[in-house]
Design a protein around this motif. Structure first.
Motif, PDB file in Angstrom:
ATOM      1  N   ARG A  62     -33.304 -39.339 -36.199  1.00 15.33           N
ATOM      2  CA  ARG A  62     -32.550 -38.801 -35.220  1.00 15.33           C
ATOM      3  C   ARG A  62     -31.553 -39.554 -34.322  1.00 15.33           C
ATOM      4  O   ARG A  62     -30.675 -38.980 -34.305  1.00 15.33           O
ATOM      5  CB  ARG A  62     -33.652 -38.325 -34.280  1.00 15.33           C
ATOM      6  CG  ARG A  62     -34.357 -37.239 -34.658  1.00 15.33           C
ATOM      7  CD  ARG A  62     -33.920 -35.766 -34.859  1.00 15.33           C
ATOM      8  NE  ARG A  62     -33.642 -35.300 -33.498  1.00 15.33           N
ATOM      9  CZ  ARG A  62     -32.459 -35.417 -32.901  1.00 15.33           C
ATOM     10  NH1 ARG A  62     -31.357 -35.390 -33.451  1.00 15.33           N
ATOM     11  NH2 ARG A  62     -32.328 -34.620 -31.852  1.00 15.33           N
ATOM     12  N   TRP A  85     -29.920 -35.620 -41.479  1.00 18.88           N
ATOM     13  CA  TRP A  85     -29.719 -36.068 -40.007  1.00 18.88           C
ATOM     14  C   TRP A  85     -29.467 -34.552 -39.192  1.00 18.88           C
ATOM     15  O   TRP A  85     -30.065 -34.152 -38.034  1.00 18.88           O
ATOM     16  CB  TRP A  85     -28.648 -36.664 -39.541  1.00 18.88           C
ATOM     17  CG  TRP A  85     -28.427 -37.065 -38.226  1.00 18.88           C
ATOM     18  CD1 TRP A  85     -29.177 -37.747 -37.360  1.00 18.88           C
ATOM     19  CD2 TRP A  85     -27.589 -36.499 -37.403  1.00 18.88           C
ATOM     20  NE1 TRP A  85     -28.416 -37.698 -36.055  1.00 18.88           N
ATOM     21  CE2 TRP A  85     -27.522 -36.991 -35.922  1.00 18.88           C
ATOM     22  CE3 TRP A  85     -26.326 -35.468 -37.822  1.00 18.88           C
ATOM     23  CZ2 TRP A  85     -26.559 -36.408 -35.149  1.00 18.88           C
ATOM     24  CZ3 TRP A  85     -25.414 -35.008 -36.797  1.00 18.88           C
ATOM     25  CH2 TRP A  85     -25.732 -35.545 -35.334  1.00 18.88           C
ATOM     26  N   ASN A  88     -32.478 -32.402 -39.143  1.00 14.87           N
ATOM     27  CA  ASN A  88     -33.551 -33.091 -37.961  1.00 14.87           C
ATOM     28  C   ASN A  88     -33.028 -32.528 -36.760  1.00 14.87           C
ATOM     29  O   ASN A  88     -33.990 -32.199 -35.892  1.00 14.87           O
ATOM     30  CB  ASN A  88     -33.616 -34.673 -38.181  1.00 14.87           C
ATOM     31  CG  ASN A  88     -34.251 -35.094 -39.460  1.00 14.87           C
ATOM     32  OD1 ASN A  88     -34.949 -34.284 -40.208  1.00 14.87           O
ATOM     33  ND2 ASN A  88     -33.977 -36.244 -39.998  1.00 14.87           N
ATOM     34  N   ALA A  89     -31.548 -32.574 -36.408  1.00 19.05           N
ATOM     35  CA  ALA A  89     -31.229 -32.452 -35.054  1.00 19.05           C
ATOM     36  C   ALA A  89     -31.251 -30.936 -34.797  1.00 19.05           C
ATOM     37  O   ALA A  89     -31.823 -30.442 -33.708  1.00 19.05           O
ATOM     38  CB  ALA A  89     -29.607 -32.747 -34.909  1.00 19.05           C
ATOM     39  N   ASP A  92     -34.837 -29.855 -34.051  1.00 17.00           N
ATOM     40  CA  ASP A  92     -35.448 -30.438 -32.601  1.00 17.00           C
ATOM     41  C   ASP A  92     -34.814 -29.449 -31.718  1.00 17.00           C
ATOM     42  O   ASP A  92     -33.622 -29.570 -31.259  1.00 17.00           O
ATOM     43  CB  ASP A  92     -34.935 -31.665 -32.395  1.00 17.00           C
ATOM     44  CG  ASP A  92     -35.344 -32.148 -31.017  1.00 17.00           C
ATOM     45  OD1 ASP A  92     -35.781 -31.521 -30.224  1.00 17.00           O
ATOM     46  OD2 ASP A  92     -35.090 -33.751 -30.972  1.00 17.00           O
ATOM     47  N   ALA A  95     -32.368 -30.518 -28.785  1.00 11.28           N
ATOM     48  CA  ALA A  95     -31.351 -31.361 -29.113  1.00 11.28           C
ATOM     49  C   ALA A  95     -29.962 -30.609 -28.677  1.00 11.28           C
ATOM     50  O   ALA A  95     -29.871 -29.213 -28.641  1.00 11.28           O
ATOM     51  CB  ALA A  95     -31.247 -31.648 -30.317  1.00 11.28           C
ATOM     52  N   GLU A 100     -24.696 -34.446 -29.551  1.00  9.59           N
ATOM     53  CA  GLU A 100     -25.170 -35.474 -30.636  1.00  9.59           C
ATOM     54  C   GLU A 100     -23.979 -35.537 -31.663  1.00  9.59           C
ATOM     55  O   GLU A 100     -23.807 -36.662 -32.116  1.00  9.59           O
ATOM     56  CB  GLU A 100     -26.383 -34.982 -31.226  1.00  9.59           C
ATOM     57  CG  GLU A 100     -27.593 -34.971 -30.213  1.00  9.59           C
ATOM     58  CD  GLU A 100     -28.762 -34.961 -31.026  1.00  9.59           C
ATOM     59  OE1 GLU A 100     -28.939 -35.634 -32.051  1.00  9.59           O
ATOM     60  OE2 GLU A 100     -29.935 -34.520 -30.294  1.00  9.59           O
TER      61      GLU A 100
END
Length: 169
Positions: A62, A85, A88-89, A92, A95, A100
């Motif tokens: 993350r 990545w 994963n973001a 979430d 997020a 990000e």
């Protein structure tokens, strides 16, 4: 900075590793994968088995921008892979994906040493049938475009063969 794109099993990771290994070690491998099931644990084990010292592995599923910023000055760094990545973001739900992504692009711009980024090119296929998959494809495309603008070199790996899209071959 070099951005290495390719499809699944295209040879992009192996090619990216060869770029890093052409430089003096030690080398840092930043892994973004998470082992959610047996198949993914097997993939991770396969990748780790290819890398012996002087490779150092850092897990960053993350907080990838922080890991890039914290790399020792001059140390060659390989990030594998940006699409994991991004996954994963996106999973979430708290997020802020735009923030990000901005942080990641800025960390890559200011990396203290050679940086090679690996990512899956997912825009060559058909339009996905569900909204999450379409959003992922779109976000990956936007991320790749932003990083390609910043990168010194962009390479597309097809069937194990690198094709330079931007920069020196």
């Amino acid at each position: 900075m070099t951005l290495v794109l390719g499809g699944a099993r295209s040879g992009k990771s192996r090619y990216a590793e060869s770029l890093i290994e052409a430089r003096p070690g030690p080398w840092r491998y930043v892994a973004t994968a998470q082992a959610w099931d047996d198949e993914m644990r097997e993939r991770i084990a396969h990748h780790r088995a290819r890398r012996a010292p002087p490779w150092e592995t850092v897990d960053a599923p993350r907080d990838l921008p922080a890991v890039i910023r914290q790399a020792p000055a001059g140390r060659p760094v390989l990030v594998d892979c940006l699409t994991l990545w991004l996954t994963n973001a996106m999973l979430d739900e708290a997020a802020d994906l735009a923030a990000e992504t901005d942080a990641l692009v800025e960390a890559c711009r200011s990396a203290a040493g050679p940086l090679v980024l690996v990512s899956n090119e997912v825009g060559f296929g058909i339009v996905p049938e569900n909204a999450l998959a379409r959003r992922f494809r779109d976000e990956a495309g936007r991320l790749h475009q932003r990083l390609a603008t910043t990168a010194d070199r962009v390479v597309l790996v097809v069937a194990g063969l690198p094709v330079t899209i931007k920069g020196d071959a």
